[in-house]
Design a protein around this motif. Structure first.
Motif, PDB file in Angstrom:
ATOM      1  N   ALA A 121       0.863  -1.285  -0.073  1.00  0.00           N
ATOM      2  CA  ALA A 121       0.129  -0.177  -0.036  1.00  0.00           C
ATOM      3  C   ALA A 121       0.903   1.334  -0.061  1.00  0.00           C
ATOM      4  O   ALA A 121       0.237   2.311  -0.367  1.00  0.00           O
ATOM      5  N   ASN A 122       1.999   1.282   0.568  1.00  0.00           N
ATOM      6  CA  ASN A 122       3.012   2.146   0.575  1.00  0.00           C
ATOM      7  C   ASN A 122       4.262   2.009  -0.569  1.00  0.00           C
ATOM      8  O   ASN A 122       5.360   2.810  -0.400  1.00  0.00           O
ATOM      9  N   ALA A 123       3.823   1.516  -1.868  1.00  0.00           N
ATOM     10  CA  ALA A 123       4.653   1.299  -2.807  1.00  0.00           C
ATOM     11  C   ALA A 123       6.061   1.016  -2.451  1.00  0.00           C
ATOM     12  O   ALA A 123       6.852   1.334  -2.887  1.00  0.00           O
ATOM     13  N   GLY A 124       5.945  -0.146  -1.305  1.00  0.00           N
ATOM     14  CA  GLY A 124       7.227  -0.721  -1.092  1.00  0.00           C
ATOM     15  C   GLY A 124       8.081  -0.165  -0.276  1.00  0.00           C
ATOM     16  O   GLY A 124       9.306  -0.651   0.051  1.00  0.00           O
ATOM     17  N   THR A 125       7.501   0.921   0.445  1.00  0.00           N
ATOM     18  CA  THR A 125       8.200   1.874   1.644  1.00  0.00           C
ATOM     19  C   THR A 125       7.989   1.144   2.828  1.00  0.00           C
ATOM     20  O   THR A 125       6.765   1.093   3.216  1.00  0.00           O
ATOM     21  N   ALA A 126       9.019   0.597   3.644  1.00  0.00           N
ATOM     22  CA  ALA A 126       8.873  -0.123   4.785  1.00  0.00           C
ATOM     23  C   ALA A 126       9.363   1.020   5.980  1.00  0.00           C
ATOM     24  O   ALA A 126      10.368   1.702   5.701  1.00  0.00           O
ATOM     25  N   ASP A 127       8.743   1.090   6.986  1.00  0.00           N
ATOM     26  CA  ASP A 127       8.927   1.924   8.058  1.00  0.00           C
ATOM     27  C   ASP A 127       9.781   1.408   9.277  1.00  0.00           C
ATOM     28  O   ASP A 127       9.600   0.179   9.650  1.00  0.00           O
ATOM     29  N   ILE A 128      10.625   2.051   9.755  1.00  0.00           N
ATOM     30  CA  ILE A 128      11.603   1.616  11.063  1.00  0.00           C
ATOM     31  C   ILE A 128      11.652   2.912  11.939  1.00  0.00           C
ATOM     32  O   ILE A 128      11.709   3.940  11.611  1.00  0.00           O
ATOM     33  N   ILE A 129      11.624   2.524  13.302  1.00  0.00           N
ATOM     34  CA  ILE A 129      11.942   3.631  14.302  1.00  0.00           C
ATOM     35  C   ILE A 129      13.366   2.982  15.166  1.00  0.00           C
ATOM     36  O   ILE A 129      13.212   1.832  15.444  1.00  0.00           O
ATOM     37  N   VAL A 130      14.299   3.818  15.051  1.00  0.00           N
ATOM     38  CA  VAL A 130      15.502   3.668  15.614  1.00  0.00           C
ATOM     39  C   VAL A 130      15.563   4.056  17.112  1.00  0.00           C
ATOM     40  O   VAL A 130      16.076   3.353  17.804  1.00  0.00           O
ATOM     41  N   SER A 131      14.753   5.171  17.463  1.00  0.00           N
ATOM     42  CA  SER A 131      15.252   5.856  18.909  1.00  0.00           C
ATOM     43  C   SER A 131      13.772   5.917  19.438  1.00  0.00           C
ATOM     44  O   SER A 131      12.788   5.930  19.171  1.00  0.00           O
ATOM     45  N   ARG A 132      14.079   6.455  21.023  1.00  0.00           N
ATOM     46  CA  ARG A 132      12.846   6.940  21.667  1.00  0.00           C
ATOM     47  C   ARG A 132      13.493   8.265  22.474  1.00  0.00           C
ATOM     48  O   ARG A 132      14.665   8.095  22.883  1.00  0.00           O
TER      49      ARG A 132
END
Length: 462
Positions: free
Chosen positions: A172-183
């Protein structure tokens, strides 16, 4: 329960992290995901099929009332404890625990608290002394203090994307995957809940905690092996978490992956070294927060004291490094008039962003601006919208809500009109369609528009 009814096609990192950690502890997790639609009855059916011992809700302020309706329906069908966690219970705990259908709430980070709670439930021992959790029984509310923050994020397992059937999100996001590195966050913007969390946890929250580069590379390897990933989006409030971290990342990432990535950052963090390292690591897009083109609004209302010249210099530095650069903006801010909105348009024209995003200001619970606006009677008596683009809930003396929405609809058109008429009119059409997606009550209309918008966004990026 993931009550994602705002049309944002992204997973909940909170739920995904909790699921991974709890499964590591030996617990079984099921998910009801409303991202792709669904009815209240679907939730009831899911709980019945899963035979769960505890129902948890990840609650944002904009979906709080929807979660309450779901919880009431579950309470009428099952004798199962219900817990609310996430942003809204953290910033508005008394409101959440007061709901008749809510038995307990989780404040702040949930991994250790939920694991302890489930382990105690399995053993049949007392649960009401669990840190981070509030309990309600026979009219009494037990308010346990928050436990210390998790210092070493690498001890947490890689988030559970499979719980969400992540391939659907990726496509649905054209192959873009999300990542979160920090808090955490060292800044104190008045429209954000980070200052609230800093008070809740003390100065420890202001210090960024982040995964090691090797941990992040391991997560990306898992993504590439399991999903059709074409690009990576680092969704951190602040990226990179440090220049030292970025130096290591820029050395190792290109050796392991040939996948472009995008990220967002603060004006104050944009240096020639950071931009060069990002470019060398295969970053193709950097988003920078402008928010308002008025230095006075930024300084006196938003607590973002950077000057317009600093913003111009940051965009120039990023572009000179070969990065595509975008801007983040808001309209409908407190004390803002049409003059200040035009200043935001003018500043965007000056920095010439490759892409720009604009949102309608919403005074979220827990923020300094919500208190400020509430004291002045500037907030309409209505629910917080599930998305921050469809409408304004403000009642300012200087500008109407209808006018604010019109500025949102035409903002990108105004910015690009002088430099690219074709692009300006395309964006105007795009944003008018986007408004229909956010506000239409016709169930088939948003689906049709979303397909068109996805194609249009992909074409404009290319």
């Amino acid at each position: 329960m993931y009550p994602n009814i705002g049309g944002h096609e992204a997973i909940s990192f909170g739920i995904a992290t909790l699921s991974a950690y709890l499964r590591k502890m030996g617990h079984e997790i099921h998910l009801m995901d409303y991202t792709w639609g669904g009815k209240i009855d679907d939730c009831v059916k899911k709980v019945k099929e899963s035979k769960t011992d505890l129902v948890g809700f990840s609650v944002r302020s904009g979906v709080f009332r929807f979660c309450v309706r779901l919880a009431k329906e579950l309470r009428s069908n099952f004798d199962i404890p219900i817990i609310f966690g996430g942003v809204h219970p953290t910033v508005a705990p008394e409101e959440c625990i007061a709901e008749e259908s809510v038995d307990m709430i989780c404040i702040g980070e949930g991994e250790l608290a939920l694991a302890e709670l489930l382990n105690k439930m399995d053993k049949g021992v007392e649960i009401r002394d669990t840190g981070n959790l509030w309990f309600k029984k026979r009219g009494e509310i037990i308010r346990n203090p928050v436990r210390p923050l998790i210092k070493d994020l690498d001890k947490l397992p890689i988030i559970d994307r499979e719980l969400f059937k992540y391939e659907t999100y990726c496509e649905a996001n054209a192959g873009t995957a999300d990542i979160i590195v920090s808090r955490g966050c060292p800044f104190s913007c008045t429209y954000c809940i980070n200052p609230f969390l800093s008070k809740l946890y003390g100065n420890s929250y202001r210090h960024l905690r982040y995964h090691s580069v090797d941990y992040v590379l391991g997560e990306i390897s898992s993504l590439v092996e399991n999903y059709p990933v074409k690009s990576i989006f680092f969704r951190d409030d602040i990226f990179p978490p440090s220049t030292i971290w970025l130096r290591e990342f820029a050395e190792k990432y290109p050796k392991n992956f040939n996948i472009p990535f995008l990220c967002g950052t603060r004006v104050e963090l944009v240096t020639r070294e950071v931009c060069t390292l990002l470019k060398n690591a295969n970053c193709f897009y950097l988003g920078i927060g402008i928010e308002s083109g008025s230095e006075k609004i930024r300084r006196e209302v938003l607590n973002r004291p950077m000057t317009n010249q600093q913003i111009v210099d940051a965009f120039r530095t990023a572009k000179e490094a070969g990065l595509n650069v975008g801007s983040f903006n808001m309209v409908g801010l407190p004390l803002e008039t049409k003059k200040e909105m035009q200043e935001t348009v003018a500043l965007n024209r000056k920095v010439k962003p490759d892409l720009l995003a604009v949102s309608i200001f919403t005074p979220y619970p827990g923020t300094e601006l919500q208190k400020w606006c509430k004291q002045r009677g500037w907030i309409k008596k209505c629910d917080i919208p599930s998305i921050h683009r469809a409408k304004s809930i403000m009642k300012y003396p200087q500008v109407s809500g209808r006018n604010i929405v019109w500025w949102w609809k035409t903002f990108r058109f105004r910015v690009f009109l002088r430099s690219n008429i074709y692009k300006a009119f395309l964006l105007l059409l795009f944003d008018m369609m986007l408004y229909e997606v956010y506000t239409s009550i016709r169930p088939r209309l948003p689906k049709l528009y979303k397909k068109l918008l996805s194609k249009a966004e992909q074409w404009m990026r290319e």
